[in-house]
Design a protein around this motif. Structure first.
Motif, PDB file in Angstrom:
ATOM      1  N   UNK A 248      -9.478   0.929   7.203  1.00  0.00           N
ATOM      2  CA  UNK A 248      -9.266   2.282   6.706  1.00  0.00           C
ATOM      3  C   UNK A 248      -7.979   2.856   7.292  1.00  0.00           C
ATOM      4  N   UNK A 249      -7.298   3.712   6.518  1.00  0.00           N
ATOM      5  CA  UNK A 249      -6.035   4.302   6.940  1.00  0.00           C
ATOM      6  C   UNK A 249      -6.152   5.816   6.958  1.00  0.00           C
ATOM      7  N   UNK A 250      -5.912   6.414   8.135  1.00  0.00           N
ATOM      8  CA  UNK A 250      -5.962   7.877   8.294  1.00  0.00           C
ATOM      9  C   UNK A 250      -4.557   8.303   8.681  1.00  0.00           C
ATOM     10  N   UNK A 251      -3.844   8.999   7.788  1.00  0.00           N
ATOM     11  CA  UNK A 251      -2.436   9.282   8.035  1.00  0.00           C
ATOM     12  C   UNK A 251      -2.014  10.625   7.450  1.00  0.00           C
ATOM     13  N   UNK A 252      -1.072  11.255   8.138  1.00  0.00           N
ATOM     14  CA  UNK A 252      -0.419  12.453   7.612  1.00  0.00           C
ATOM     15  C   UNK A 252      -1.304  13.663   7.460  1.00  0.00           C
ATOM     16  N   UNK A 253      -2.428  13.695   8.157  1.00  0.00           N
ATOM     17  CA  UNK A 253      -3.341  14.830   8.050  1.00  0.00           C
ATOM     18  C   UNK A 253      -3.004  15.885   9.105  1.00  0.00           C
TER      19      UNK A 253
ATOM     20  N   UNK B 210     -20.541  -5.669  -2.607  1.00  0.00           N
ATOM     21  CA  UNK B 210     -19.327  -5.213  -1.942  1.00  0.00           C
ATOM     22  C   UNK B 210     -19.572  -3.950  -1.132  1.00  0.00           C
ATOM     23  N   UNK B 211     -18.714  -3.741  -0.125  1.00  0.00           N
ATOM     24  CA  UNK B 211     -18.851  -2.572   0.740  1.00  0.00           C
ATOM     25  C   UNK B 211     -18.349  -1.321   0.040  1.00  0.00           C
ATOM     26  N   UNK B 212     -18.807  -0.187   0.515  1.00  0.00           N
ATOM     27  CA  UNK B 212     -18.270   1.091   0.030  1.00  0.00           C
ATOM     28  C   UNK B 212     -16.823   1.222   0.471  1.00  0.00           C
ATOM     29  N   UNK B 213     -16.024   1.950  -0.300  1.00  0.00           N
ATOM     30  CA  UNK B 213     -14.650   2.186   0.106  1.00  0.00           C
ATOM     31  C   UNK B 213     -13.671   2.047  -1.036  1.00  0.00           C
ATOM     32  N   UNK B 214     -12.453   1.558  -0.689  1.00  0.00           N
ATOM     33  CA  UNK B 214     -11.368   1.435  -1.667  1.00  0.00           C
ATOM     34  C   UNK B 214     -11.166   2.736  -2.420  1.00  0.00           C
ATOM     35  N   UNK B 215     -11.245   3.847  -1.689  1.00  0.00           N
ATOM     36  CA  UNK B 215     -11.104   5.178  -2.298  1.00  0.00           C
ATOM     37  C   UNK B 215     -10.021   5.953  -1.578  1.00  0.00           C
ATOM     38  N   UNK B 216      -9.604   7.061  -2.195  1.00  0.00           N
ATOM     39  CA  UNK B 216      -8.589   7.924  -1.605  1.00  0.00           C
ATOM     40  C   UNK B 216      -9.154   9.330  -1.445  1.00  0.00           C
TER      41      UNK B 216
ATOM     42  N   UNK C 279     -16.190  12.238   7.310  1.00  0.00           N
ATOM     43  CA  UNK C 279     -16.898  11.183   8.031  1.00  0.00           C
ATOM     44  C   UNK C 279     -16.900   9.916   7.182  1.00  0.00           C
ATOM     45  N   UNK C 280     -16.445   8.806   7.773  1.00  0.00           N
ATOM     46  CA  UNK C 280     -16.548   7.498   7.133  1.00  0.00           C
ATOM     47  C   UNK C 280     -17.569   6.667   7.886  1.00  0.00           C
ATOM     48  N   UNK C 281     -18.585   6.168   7.197  1.00  0.00           N
ATOM     49  CA  UNK C 281     -19.553   5.252   7.797  1.00  0.00           C
ATOM     50  C   UNK C 281     -19.641   4.003   6.926  1.00  0.00           C
ATOM     51  N   UNK C 282     -19.388   2.846   7.524  1.00  0.00           N
ATOM     52  CA  UNK C 282     -19.496   1.595   6.785  1.00  0.00           C
ATOM     53  C   UNK C 282     -18.541   1.494   5.617  1.00  0.00           C
ATOM     54  N   UNK C 283     -17.338   2.052   5.764  1.00  0.00           N
ATOM     55  CA  UNK C 283     -16.356   2.066   4.679  1.00  0.00           C
ATOM     56  C   UNK C 283     -15.266   1.035   4.928  1.00  0.00           C
ATOM     57  N   UNK C 284     -14.677   0.512   3.846  1.00  0.00           N
ATOM     58  CA  UNK C 284     -13.526  -0.373   3.988  1.00  0.00           C
ATOM     59  C   UNK C 284     -12.392   0.085   3.070  1.00  0.00           C
ATOM     60  N   UNK C 285     -11.166  -0.048   3.564  1.00  0.00           N
ATOM     61  CA  UNK C 285      -9.953   0.182   2.768  1.00  0.00           C
ATOM     62  C   UNK C 285      -9.930   1.554   2.115  1.00  0.00           C
ATOM     63  N   UNK C 286     -10.424   2.542   2.825  1.00  0.00           N
ATOM     64  CA  UNK C 286     -10.332   3.925   2.342  1.00  0.00           C
ATOM     65  C   UNK C 286      -9.093   4.580   2.944  1.00  0.00           C
ATOM     66  N   UNK C 287      -8.382   5.339   2.107  1.00  0.00           N
ATOM     67  CA  UNK C 287      -7.182   6.053   2.530  1.00  0.00           C
ATOM     68  C   UNK C 287      -7.520   7.530   2.671  1.00  0.00           C
ATOM     69  N   UNK C 288      -7.297   8.082   3.871  1.00  0.00           N
ATOM     70  CA  UNK C 288      -7.512   9.506   4.143  1.00  0.00           C
ATOM     71  C   UNK C 288      -6.149  10.079   4.520  1.00  0.00           C
TER      72      UNK C 288
END
Length: 366
Positions: free
Chosen positions: A323-328, A248-254, A282-291
């Motif tokens: 990936x979702x980048x919101x409210x920063x 699986x890919x890296x990610x699914x993190x907050x 920096x996100x490289x090769x990430x999936x479904x990460x929330x920033x």
């Protein structure tokens, strides 16, 4: 008093406890004990004598040794900045037996918690001490579950301040990681093998102060963790999520609620990574990460990875997806506050971020 106390000087013995007037304290063979190490004593000897549930209490002083923990449920507790663990003095000869007895030292690490693939070391706690000057890591963990590191200072170690691989449910909270050669806090699937991302099952990196390292927090080929409420300042990069083409890919993190400020130190290229300076997240090769809800200010540089919050195609070609980048709040970063440099990636969104500049243009809410 519910615990049996024992002093660790040249060793840990019932006779020593008796001399201290503690032998009369009621206890059973399974009752947790406090094993106290004084300056001049051996932390490793106390750890070797400990049973699951025991606490090794380290009094103020400088202890020149490495400590290998393989006992589950053990607590290693110091007195904050007054308890310092540093490398042992070099000797002309080290016997094979001594090397085998402490692989932590031969690996260049300060405190190690090490299990195996079939037998993890669970629920170890490390509290309120300083690890400094080791060639590799201040604290190193492999094949652990539920490791908790709190109130620790890891400084001037050659590679990582606090590092975990092949492990689950880590809890890294209210620590200080400063001036380490690579990441202040490092979470990875494996440092020696390629492969898909490890599910950390909820590892948390919370409320730490991470300054003056190469990278503040690195999450390399892992999933399912939280990086929240940390101060990341004066590094070359604040937070770096590393993925590759493996599944699986890296990610699914907050990544949320962090202050990521002036990470403008310059770090030259390595065989794995280009030069970095002025990188916030920096996100490289990430999936479904929330920033979300981070303050990212004044990260300035001229490398391809410079800027506030960036999506960047991984160095083996893996794309960022969903990936979702919101409210920063992202201000004063150069060359841009927000940058999507992975335009081939699919499903990535930038929403409601307060910023001044973006690449491509139009991603800032104000």
């Amino acid at each position: 008093m519910s615990k049996r106390h024992m002093k660790c000087l040249a060793g840990i013995t019932v006779s020593t406890a008796t001399a201290l007037g503690l032998a009369a304290v009621p206890s059973t063979a399974s009752a947790p004990r406090d094993l106290v190490v004084q300056p001049g004593g051996s932390i490793q000897r106390a750890v070797d004598a400990a049973r699951p549930g025991d606490t090794v209490l380290i009094e103020p002083g400088t202890y020149r040794e490495s400590v290998l923990i393989t006992t589950p449920g053990l607590t290693l507790r110091g007195t904050g900045g007054r308890t310092v663990i540093s490398p042992a003095a070099k000797t002309a000869k080290t016997t094979k037996a001594a090397k085998a007895a402490n692989a932590c030292a031969t690996g260049g690490n300060g405190v190690c918690v090490v299990g195996t693939k079939g037998h993890t070391v669970d629920d170890v706690k490390i509290r309120a001490l300083t690890v400094s000057g080791f060639t590799k890591s201040g604290i190193w963990a492999s094949w652990t579950d539920g490791l908790s590191v709190r109130g620790v200072t890891a400084r001037k170690n050659g590679t990582w301040g606090i590092a975990q691989e092949r492990s689950t449910r880590g809890d890294f909270r209210r620590n200080t990681a400063t001036k380490n050669g690579d990441a202040g806090i490092f979470v990875a699937n494996s440092v020696s093998e390629e492969g898909g991302a490890t599910d950390t099952k909820g590892t948390v990196v919370l409320d730490n102060a991470v300054t003056g390292n190469r990278i503040g927090v690195t999450a390399r080929r892992v999933r399912n963790l939280v990086v929240d409420g940390n101060l990341l300042a004066g590094n070359c990069s604040g937070v770096f999520v590393v993925g590759d083409e493996s599944k699986p890919a890296a990610g699914a993190m907050t990544i949320s609620g962090n202050r990521i400020l002036e990470n403008n130190k310059f770090c030259p290229a390595t065989p794995r990574l280009s030069a970095i300076q002025g990188s916030g997240i920096v996100l490289t090769g990430s999936e479904a990460t929330v920033v979300r809800d981070n303050v990212v200010r004044d990260n300035v540089g001229t490398t391809p990875l410079s800027g506030g919050i960036l999506l960047f195609k991984s160095f083996v070609g893996a794309l960022n997806t969903d990936n979702s980048i919101s409210g920063n709040l992202v201000r004063g970063n150069k060359p841009a506050d927000l940058a999507n440099r992975d335009t081939a990636g699919k499903g990535n969104s930038f929403v409601s971020n307060t910023c001044g500049t973006s690449v491509p243009a139009g991603m800032c809410a104000g």
